[in-house]
Structure formats: structure tokens, C-alpha cells
Design a protein around this motif. Structure first.
Motif, PDB file in Angstrom:
ATOM      1  N   ASP A  75      23.696   9.652  21.885  1.00 17.72           N
ATOM      2  CA  ASP A  75      22.782   8.014  22.254  1.00 17.72           C
ATOM      3  C   ASP A  75      24.609   7.433  21.765  1.00 17.72           C
ATOM      4  N   GLY A 106      25.876   9.917  26.830  1.00 19.21           N
ATOM      5  CA  GLY A 106      24.844  10.351  27.036  1.00 19.21           C
ATOM      6  C   GLY A 106      24.056  10.795  29.050  1.00 19.21           C
ATOM      7  N   LYS A 107      22.408  11.144  29.052  1.00 21.52           N
ATOM      8  CA  LYS A 107      22.963  12.491  30.365  1.00 21.52           C
ATOM      9  C   LYS A 107      22.836  11.860  31.331  1.00 21.52           C
ATOM     10  N   GLU A 133      20.960   7.774  31.893  1.00 16.15           N
ATOM     11  CA  GLU A 133      20.350   6.951  31.102  1.00 16.15           C
ATOM     12  C   GLU A 133      21.197   6.624  30.784  1.00 16.15           C
ATOM     13  N   SER A 177      24.609   4.626  29.465  1.00 19.30           N
ATOM     14  CA  SER A 177      25.923   3.702  28.015  1.00 19.30           C
ATOM     15  C   SER A 177      26.832   4.619  28.211  1.00 19.30           C
TER      16      SER A 177
END
Length: 189
Positions: A16, A89-90, A93, A95
Motif C-alpha cells: 500500500d 501496489g498491484k 489497484e 496508487s
DNA sequence: CTTTGGATCGTCT
DNA sequence: GACGATCCAAAGG
């Protein structure tokens, strides 16, 4: 003897943005022969973060935020400035962590030249802002999407053994109109 | 020292 | 057609 400088791995970024942001403090951003220690960062999310470019979904401009962590997201703003983020992140996703300030380490002469500052200018003016550091390091749209793990184009983050601060300054993000309730900005004391 | 307004254009509505 | 994850020069205290 201390550990030799080590390039950050993919797994560092696939987390995250808040965690990555804090841990990027005191790491070293290298762009060619120029480098600086990270002293101020901000975390940006996706649909949960109204201050984020990715809040309203994917567009041409913000698409890099939706890719896997470990890429460089460079955006253009105010008609004249570039800002640099590490994507986190992945895949899918969105960010990223905005790099807001550096402490210059190497290539200071080149940085002054790129910033149009005199040779005797104070070091603190070189990279003390998200757009300033991009100008100083020569980061522009051509570097958007650069992979930070492979180190292509000589750009990557380095762990030179100096750990993130135990208690970094934690404050609201700068220059946003919503999402101000989140304390997602971190800096050295 | 602080405050203010201008610069300048890609992006999305 | 509005405005932005900004910066800086100029003016004011």
C-alpha cells in the motif's frame, strides 16, 4: 563495515502507498549521474482517495497509476511543471507515492545548470519541491512508465543503509482540496 | 521576512 | 472552457 547500496526490488513497491511512502524516506533516488536522498513524500490512492488523479477511474493521463508497482509515473501540471511518483501496489489497484523533496547528493553542478541557478546558489533550493526536483534531475514525460527495478535509463531507488526515520513528521498533503482528512504526507524532522 | 499574482497548457467535462 | 498533487519574481512590512 556497512551494507553496500542496493537497488529496491519489485516487492518493495507492491504494497500500500502509505507503507511505501514512509519507507522511501532516506532512500536515494538516482537519475543518471544525479542523485538525492528522499526527505518528503505523499501517498495517493485510487477510488478511495478524492485527492488522487486516479479517483475517477483510469484515463490516458493517469493510466500509469493503474499498472504494477515499481514503475515511474510522471505527470505534467500547471502548464509548465512535471512531478514524479513511484507507482505502488498491484496491477489494477491504482496508487502511487509522490516524491516531494530531496536532499541533493551527487551531480549538484548539473542540477544547478538544469534549474538555471548560479554555481554558488544554496543547495536547499535545488530539489525542495516536487517540480523543482524533476527539473533538477531532468525528469520529464519521456520517463513516464520507466521501470525502476530494471534500472533502465539509469533511474532507480537505492537503499544505502540509512533507515527511514522512526518518527517522521506526519501531516496533511499539500495543494489538494479534498481528502485533507488523511495525514498522508511524511517528511524528515 | 511574507504575500500576491502571473506564467502557461494538457487534460477532462 | 476551466483548472491543476506548482514555482517564482516582485512588491510590501
Amino acid at each position: 563495515m556497512s551494507a553496500s547500496p542496493k537497488k529496491l526490488k519489485r516487492s518493495f513497491y507492491i504494497r500500500d502507498p502509505q507503507t511505501v511512502a514512509v519507507e522511501l524516506l532516506n532512500k536515494v533516488l538516482v537519475v543518471g549521474g544525479r542523485s538525492g536522498r528522499v526527505v518528503e513524500v505523499e501517498a495517493y490512492g485510487g477510488a478511495d482517495d478524492p485527492a488522487s488523479h486516479a479517483f475517477k477511474g483510469e484515463t490516458l493521463r493517469n493510466s500509469m497509476m493503474f499498472r504494477k508497482g515499481g514503475l515511474l509515473y510522471v505527470y505534467f501540471t500547471y502548464g509548465m511543471h512535471f512531478c514524479a511518483n513511484a507507482v505502488t501496489g498491484k496491477e489494477g489497484e491504482p496508487s502511487a507515492v509522490l516524491i516531494r523533496a530531496l536532499e541533493p547528493l551527487t551531480g549538484k553542478s548539473e542540477m544547478r545548470l538544469a534549474r538555471g541557478l548560479p554555481e554558488n546558489s544554496l543547495e536547499k533550493h535545488l530539489t525542495s519541491g516536487p517540480a523543482k526536483l524533476c527539473q533538477a534531475l531532468g525528469i520529464d514525460r519521456n520517463l513516464n512508465g520507466t521501470d525502476l527495478i530494471s534500472g533502465e535509463k539509469g533511474i532507480f531507488f537505492l537503499d544505502d543503509g540509512i533507515n527511514p526515520p522512526a518518527n517522521p513528521l506526519n501531516t496533511p498533503r499539500i495543494g489538494i482540496r479534498s481528502g485533507t482528512e488523511h495525514l498522508w504526507r511524511w517528511s524528515l524532522h
